[in-house]
Design an enzyme around this catalytic site. Structure first.
Site, mmCIF file in Angstrom:
data_model
loop_
_atom_site.group_PDB
_atom_site.id
_atom_site.type_symbol
_atom_site.label_atom_id
_atom_site.label_comp_id
_atom_site.label_asym_id
_atom_site.label_seq_id
_atom_site.Cartn_x
_atom_site.Cartn_y
_atom_site.Cartn_z
ATOM 1 N N LYS A 13 38.372 54.009 45.442
ATOM 2 C CA LYS A 13 37.506 54.748 44.501
ATOM 3 C C LYS A 13 36.061 54.305 44.621
ATOM 4 O O LYS A 13 35.144 55.117 44.729
ATOM 5 C CB LYS A 13 37.960 54.535 43.036
ATOM 6 C CG LYS A 13 39.370 54.957 42.736
ATOM 7 C CD LYS A 13 39.751 54.687 41.291
ATOM 8 C CE LYS A 13 39.686 53.240 40.840
ATOM 9 N NZ LYS A 13 40.666 52.353 41.502
ATOM 10 N N ARG A 88 40.807 55.360 31.765
ATOM 11 C CA ARG A 88 41.959 54.655 32.321
ATOM 12 C C ARG A 88 43.153 54.692 31.378
ATOM 13 O O ARG A 88 44.197 54.136 31.702
ATOM 14 C CB ARG A 88 41.550 53.200 32.505
ATOM 15 C CG ARG A 88 41.586 52.764 33.943
ATOM 16 C CD ARG A 88 41.012 51.407 33.922
ATOM 17 N NE ARG A 88 41.351 50.604 35.017
ATOM 18 C CZ ARG A 88 40.497 50.369 36.023
ATOM 19 N NH1 ARG A 88 39.338 50.974 36.081
ATOM 20 N NH2 ARG A 88 40.840 49.542 36.949
ATOM 21 N N ARG A 128 39.479 42.711 50.897
ATOM 22 C CA ARG A 128 38.207 43.190 50.320
ATOM 23 C C ARG A 128 37.219 42.035 50.130
ATOM 24 O O ARG A 128 37.571 40.948 49.692
ATOM 25 C CB ARG A 128 38.451 43.836 48.965
ATOM 26 C CG ARG A 128 37.132 44.124 48.256
ATOM 27 C CD ARG A 128 37.257 45.073 47.125
ATOM 28 N NE ARG A 128 38.185 44.643 46.099
ATOM 29 C CZ ARG A 128 38.566 45.424 45.105
ATOM 30 N NH1 ARG A 128 38.121 46.656 45.007
ATOM 31 N NH2 ARG A 128 39.430 44.977 44.208
ATOM 32 N N ARG A 161 36.924 39.006 45.001
ATOM 33 C CA ARG A 161 37.067 39.132 43.553
ATOM 34 C C ARG A 161 38.201 38.256 43.037
ATOM 35 O O ARG A 161 39.241 38.158 43.680
ATOM 36 C CB ARG A 161 37.330 40.598 43.185
ATOM 37 C CG ARG A 161 36.042 41.352 42.934
ATOM 38 C CD ARG A 161 36.211 42.817 42.788
ATOM 39 N NE ARG A 161 37.282 43.258 41.900
ATOM 40 C CZ ARG A 161 37.517 44.548 41.618
ATOM 41 N NH1 ARG A 161 36.748 45.472 42.149
ATOM 42 N NH2 ARG A 161 38.505 44.891 40.827
ATOM 43 N N ARG A 172 47.921 44.359 37.987
ATOM 44 C CA ARG A 172 47.025 45.535 37.899
ATOM 45 C C ARG A 172 47.747 46.813 38.335
ATOM 46 O O ARG A 172 47.549 47.869 37.752
ATOM 47 C CB ARG A 172 45.773 45.306 38.767
ATOM 48 C CG ARG A 172 44.825 44.280 38.161
ATOM 49 C CD ARG A 172 43.849 43.732 39.179
ATOM 50 N NE ARG A 172 42.989 44.755 39.725
ATOM 51 C CZ ARG A 172 42.382 44.668 40.916
ATOM 52 N NH1 ARG A 172 42.542 43.588 41.658
ATOM 53 N NH2 ARG A 172 41.610 45.623 41.322
HETATM 54 P P1 AP5 Z 1 37.633 49.845 46.845
HETATM 55 O O1 AP5 Z 1 36.780 51.023 47.141
HETATM 56 O O2 AP5 Z 1 36.991 48.607 46.340
HETATM 57 O O3 AP5 Z 1 38.863 50.281 45.915
HETATM 58 P P2 AP5 Z 1 38.901 50.676 44.366
HETATM 59 O O4 AP5 Z 1 39.846 51.805 44.240
HETATM 60 O O5 AP5 Z 1 37.522 50.855 43.826
HETATM 61 O O6 AP5 Z 1 39.591 49.358 43.826
HETATM 62 P P3 AP5 Z 1 39.261 48.445 42.555
HETATM 63 O O7 AP5 Z 1 40.138 47.224 42.736
HETATM 64 O O8 AP5 Z 1 37.807 48.211 42.372
HETATM 65 O O9 AP5 Z 1 39.802 49.313 41.440
HETATM 66 P P4 AP5 Z 1 40.208 48.887 40.061
HETATM 67 O O10 AP5 Z 1 40.303 50.210 39.421
HETATM 68 O O11 AP5 Z 1 41.410 48.044 39.947
HETATM 69 O O12 AP5 Z 1 39.059 47.882 39.612
HETATM 70 P P5 AP5 Z 1 37.845 48.014 38.616
HETATM 71 O O13 AP5 Z 1 36.719 47.287 39.204
HETATM 72 O O14 AP5 Z 1 37.652 49.432 38.208
HETATM 73 O O15 AP5 Z 1 38.456 49.530 48.194
HETATM 74 C C1 AP5 Z 1 39.341 48.425 48.276
HETATM 75 C C2 AP5 Z 1 39.268 47.826 49.683
HETATM 76 O O16 AP5 Z 1 39.775 48.783 50.619
HETATM 77 C C3 AP5 Z 1 37.824 47.512 50.160
HETATM 78 O O17 AP5 Z 1 37.870 46.360 50.929
HETATM 79 C C4 AP5 Z 1 37.440 48.731 51.019
HETATM 80 O O18 AP5 Z 1 36.521 48.381 52.048
HETATM 81 C C5 AP5 Z 1 38.787 49.122 51.600
HETATM 82 N N1 AP5 Z 1 38.930 50.568 51.804
HETATM 83 C C6 AP5 Z 1 38.486 51.588 51.018
HETATM 84 N N2 AP5 Z 1 38.859 52.775 51.523
HETATM 85 C C7 AP5 Z 1 39.567 52.508 52.652
HETATM 86 C C8 AP5 Z 1 40.209 53.331 53.621
HETATM 87 N N3 AP5 Z 1 40.198 54.661 53.521
HETATM 88 N N4 AP5 Z 1 40.825 52.728 54.662
HETATM 89 C C9 AP5 Z 1 40.842 51.368 54.783
HETATM 90 N N5 AP5 Z 1 40.227 50.530 53.894
HETATM 91 C C10 AP5 Z 1 39.603 51.102 52.829
HETATM 92 O O19 AP5 Z 1 38.398 47.251 37.334
HETATM 93 C C11 AP5 Z 1 38.574 45.856 37.317
HETATM 94 C C12 AP5 Z 1 39.030 45.421 35.924
HETATM 95 O O20 AP5 Z 1 38.029 45.771 34.949
HETATM 96 C C13 AP5 Z 1 40.317 46.090 35.410
HETATM 97 O O21 AP5 Z 1 41.482 45.425 35.868
HETATM 98 C C14 AP5 Z 1 40.126 45.956 33.894
HETATM 99 O O22 AP5 Z 1 40.394 44.675 33.447
HETATM 100 C C15 AP5 Z 1 38.611 46.214 33.728
HETATM 101 N N6 AP5 Z 1 38.301 47.636 33.533
HETATM 102 C C16 AP5 Z 1 37.540 48.425 34.358
HETATM 103 N N7 AP5 Z 1 37.479 49.679 33.869
HETATM 104 C C17 AP5 Z 1 38.190 49.677 32.719
HETATM 105 C C18 AP5 Z 1 38.500 50.696 31.780
HETATM 106 N N8 AP5 Z 1 38.067 51.952 31.921
HETATM 107 N N9 AP5 Z 1 39.277 50.355 30.725
HETATM 108 C C19 AP5 Z 1 39.712 49.085 30.559
HETATM 109 N N10 AP5 Z 1 39.469 48.086 31.412
HETATM 110 C C20 AP5 Z 1 38.714 48.385 32.504
#
Ligand code: AP5
Length: 219
Positions: A13, A88, A128, A161, A172
């Protein structure tokens, strides 16, 4: 363009949101990035969020809804935005609907669901590396920086991270299945859901995403 990105941790994402934001000249609003920054700076928001994030749980709805409301009503988001990681939960989606109505916004254009099997998302999260200064995301195999361990854009040392530890990743993924996947049906019912198979390479997924948000251009 007002778009929501939904998908399990590690589906890509953030990677796709960074690219689409540049192409469309609209901001990426990542609740994860905002919360991580607050934790790093030790602000009251960060202190509230830290334990939830480190254990892979969701930060309480009221905290996240408040910070998104503040962002979406700012001038920066006047021409559109990519919501990356929000909503979410169904309660967050309902709050977003209310927010859009209250502010007289025309509503969301698309909700993109990125689909990748868990075995692949686990591989992606394990490799990552992220830039703590400008939030650019890399992968040690699939998308490495030009200079090992350094951000291409700002030169900062890349970090892993803390919530990418295997046991936290497992938590997660379970949270996604229980609390976030019901959003797929929520947005499908409203006719907003578009699915993108995100198992391909990063450039190919970007092309699929473009075809979905601009069907007329690629027809
Ligand atoms: P990346 O693009 O970083 O993936 P992502 O889907 O953004 O993954 P996240 O782990 O950031 O998502 P998340 O939703 O768990 O975390 P968030 O920060 O929102 O890609 C991942 C890896 O794959 C990278 O190395 C990239 O280079 C590689 N890649 C990408 N595309 C690829 C492809 N096509 N092929 C190969 N490799 C690829 O949330 C973190 C925490 O914050 C949550 O756990 C929660 O505690 C809190 N939080 C955030 N938002 C909320 C909310 N709305 N409500 C409550 N708590 C929240």
């Amino acid at each position: 363009m007002r778009v929501v990105f939904v998908g399990a941790p590690g589906v890509g994402k953030g990677t796709q949101a960074q690219r689409l934001a540049v192409e469309e000249k609209i901001p990426q609003v990542s609740t994860g990035d905002i919360l991580r920054d607050a934790v790093k700076r030790g602000t009251p928001l960060g202190l509230q969020a830290k334990d939830f994030m480190e254990s892979g749980k969701l930060v309480p709805d009221e905290v996240v809804i408040g910070l998104v409301r503040e962002k979406l009503t700012s001038a920066e988001c006047a021409q559109g935005y990519i919501l990356d990681g929000f909503p979410r939960t169904v309660a967050q989606a309902e709050a977003l609907d209310r927010m859009l109505k209250e502010t007289g916004s025309p509503g969301l254009d698309h909700v993109i669901s990125f689909d990748v099997p868990n075995v692949e998302t686990i591989r992606r999260l394990a490799g990552r590396r992220s830039c703590p200064r400008c939030q650019t995301v890399y992968h040690i195999v699939y998308g490495p920086p030009k200079r090992e361990g350094r951000c291409d854009k700002c030169g900062e040392a890349l970090v892993q991270r803390t919530d990418d530890k295997p046991e936290t990743v497992e938590a997660r993924l379970a949270v996604f299945d229980q609390q976030t996947s019901p959003l797929i049906a929520y947005y499908q019912k409203r006719g907003l859901l578009r699915r993108v198979d995100a198992t391909a390479a990063i450039d190919q997924v970007s092309a699929r995403l473009r075809a979905v948000v601009h069907p007329a251009r690629t027809a």
